[in-house]
Design an enzyme around this catalytic site. Structure first.
Site, PDB file in Angstrom:
ATOM      1  CE  LYS A 155      14.298  10.823 -18.962  1.00 41.39           C
ATOM      2  NZ  LYS A 155      14.346  10.001 -20.179  1.00 41.39           N
ATOM      3  CG  ASP A 199      11.701   6.141 -26.378  1.00 43.90           C
ATOM      4  OD1 ASP A 199      10.466   6.008 -26.389  1.00 43.90           O
ATOM      5  OD2 ASP A 199      12.403   5.803 -25.409  1.00 43.90           O
ATOM      6  CB  CYS A 257      18.146   4.910 -27.140  1.00 48.43           C
ATOM      7  SG  CYS A 257      17.709   6.056 -28.410  1.00 48.43           S
ATOM      8  CB  CYS A 427      20.272 -12.680 -22.194  1.00 50.44           C
ATOM      9  SG  CYS A 427      18.590 -12.485 -21.613  1.00 50.44           S
TER      10      CYS A 427
END
Ligand SMILES: [Zn+2]
EC number: 2.7.7.80
Lengths: 469, 105
Positions: A155, A199, A257, A427
């Site tokens: 990034k 985050d 997120c 899950c």
């Protein structure tokens, strides 16, 4: 005719493709020549500017005949930032301050993307970017600084390239590493202002403490779901993050997120506001959001500004009696303090003995062998709606205990041979499924087993076409 | 901080009509972030006997939403958009906001 037509169009296509290729090569060549000439021109102008400055210094009145300039903005800068200069409350002084300032943005994700775009565009002198992650497809809906071409690449590299393409006059510094107590002091100390665009909770405490130790203002933003928060910490006697939140919230209270979802434009708005606050501090204009917290609620279209407490004299880091030193900072264990990992890698629990678990491949074999079984998917309903395995029944973990009769009923229905049907639990990543199996075994479903690694491992090891999210 | 708290109390006391004394007060509780997830609400009208403190409100809320307990130790409490502490006395038509931190980005 038709065959001819197809054959003709194939020939056309290869002609068009080769012409495109030739033109693109020529265009690249021209672009290179243009940018080389522009650079040459800039260098010449700079030398002239320097000469002007020298003559200005020795004889200002004569030089003032061709232009009377009482600031250090180059002609290019005057033009580029003209709309800033035309703002009476920002003007030459604000822009000049900005050009001399350095700002560090930690995190080039949902918050960092818009913050970096505006900070690069507005003409910060030096802009640092910290991030250790790579660009992924599921980042693109909110991390607007990255383009598809950079998927799989760091990034930092992607963000730096975009910043440079917006404003080649800003010095961009890349830190392609995770921020840790071992490197934070050295990195943060080189900047005037720090923007927290991370985050996770441990990073937020670590960055705030580091800013206190180094005396740097911190522009802190956060966004999740449809809400955002924004504050300036450790500025002009204002509080630090710990003054407000001396005790970290329990892990479950601070989802990321990646687990909870976020409407892309929400971090976009908060990130823009972070850029704005950083620009105000760097430009020394206006009234920064210190001692106040902005709460953004996207769904109701409401922004509230709450007056928050001042600096706490009892604060363990910035308080009067605190002796939190650089050395203490280096030794502080933020992951332990917040009970949460600094890295974005999701936690992998290991709660069950081996014989209570099967791999996704093993589960596939059971299906292929036609084994009588029930598969319970314990994810929340809105996850189940995204994608699920065939014939699975959705009973979210939170309602598992009250819905046990449904499982008993399903097991009875599947039991054709009379020797009993097996019970499997799945899950998203294989953590909640283990909690569910613990609960089920306690309630008498002794054969319950979980699928290791959840649907993620199914997508990885069994069916590469199974959608991941 | 004590000074600020006293100021808030005084200001609220001045706004309050005298005839309200002894009766109940109606306040509005605002939930943010995790408090919203745990209660499933963005706001809630709450009736309390007059003279009740912010702590009394919190007790009443936890009785109704036990899972709120997990965030009580880590949130900003604001009364009428200003920082407050648990001991402040709430007045009729006050807005009490529960603001846990968001970490995401
Ligand atoms: Zn503090």
């Amino acid at each position: 005719m038709e065959t001819n037509g197809v054959g003709g169009s194939a020939a056309d296509m290869s002609r068009i493709l080769s012409e495109l290729e030739t033109l693109k090569t020529a265009k690249n060549d021209i672009d290179r020549r243009i940018s080389a000439l522009e650079a040459q021109l800039r260098d010449t102008t700079n030398i002239q500017d320097k000469n002007d400055t020298v003559s200005n210094g020795s004889c200002p009145l004569i030089s003032a005949v061709h232009s009377n300039i009482n600031h250090d903005l180059t002609p290019d800068s005057v033009y580029r930032y003209s709309r800033h200069l035309l703002l009476p409350s920002f003007g030459v002084q604000g822009q000049s301050n900005l050009l001399k300032s350095s700002i560090l943005v930690i995190g080039a994700g949902g918050l960092g993307s818009p913050a970096l775009l505006y900070l690069a565009a507005c003409g910060v002198g030096r802009l640092g970017i910290v991030d250790h992650d790579v660009v992924e497809l599921n980042n693109m809906h909110r991390q607007v600084i990255h383009t598809e071409a950079y998927i799989g690449q760091p990034k930092v590299k992607s963000a730096a390239a975009t910043c440079r393409s917006i404003n080649s006059t800003v010095q961009i510094v890349e830190y392609q590493e995770a921020l840790r107590t071992s490197n934070a002091l050295e990195i943060l100390s080189q900047y005037d202002i720090v923007v927290d665009a991370t985050d996770n909770a441990p990073s937020r405490y670590m960055i705030s403490d580091c800013c206190v130790v180094l005396g740097k203002p911190l522009v802190s933003g956060a966004a999740l779901g449809l809400e955002g928060q924004l504050t300036v910490y450790n500025y002009n006697g204002g509080p630090c993050y710990r003054c407000l939140f001396p005790t970290p919230p329990p892990t479950s209270a601070c989802q990321r997120c990646s687990d909870s979802g976020v409407l892309g434009v929400v971090p976009g708005i908060i990130g823009c506001l972070q850029a704005l606050e950083a620009i105000k501090i760097a430009g020394a204009v206006g009234e920064p959001l210190s001692g106040r917290m902005l709460l953004f609620d996207a769904l109701s279209a409401r922004i509230r500004i709450v007056k928050i407490r001042g600096r706490s004299s009892q604060c363990e880091v910035c308080g009067e009696n605190s002796a939190f030193t650089q050395q203490q900072f280096k030794n502080f264990d933020y992951e332990k303090f917040t009970q949460a990992p600094l890295s974005t890698l999701p936690v992998k629990l290991n709660l069950l003995p081996e014989d209570s678990r099967i791999s996704s491949k093993e589960y596939k074999e059971k299906i292929d062998n036609g084994e009588a079984h029930v598969l319970v998917d314990v994810r929340p309903e809105h996850h189940f709606k995204i994608v699920s395995l065939p014939n699975s029944i959705n009973i979210p973990l939170a309602s598992l205990e009250v819905r046990l009769p449904e499982i008993s009923k399903a097991l009875k229905e599947e039991d054709n041979s009379g020797s009993g049907a097996s019970l499997y639990v799945v899950c998203r990543r294989g953590n909640d499924s283990q909690r569910a199996v613990q609960c089920l075994q306690k309630m008498g479903f002794n054969s319950a087993r979980d699928i290791i690694g959840g649907l993620e491992s199914w997508g990885h090891d069994v069916d590469p076409n199974f959608p991941t999210y | 901080m004590d000074v600020t708290d006293r100021e808030i109390k005084t200001k609220n006391a001045e706004c309050k009509p005298a005839e309200n004394k002894g009766s109940s007060v109606q306040i509005k509780v605002l939930f943010f972030a995790r408090a919203r997830d745990l209660t499933g609400l963005t706001e809630l009208p709450l009736e309390l006997s007059s003279g009740s403190t912010a702590q009394d409100c919190l007790n009443k809320l936890v009785a109704r939403f036990p899972s709120l307990e997990e965030i009580l130790g880590s949130m900003v409490l604001a009364l009428n958009e200003e920082y407050t502490n648990e001991s402040v006395i709430v007045q009729d038509k006050d807005e009490l906001a529960l603001i846990p931190p968001i970490s995401g980005g």
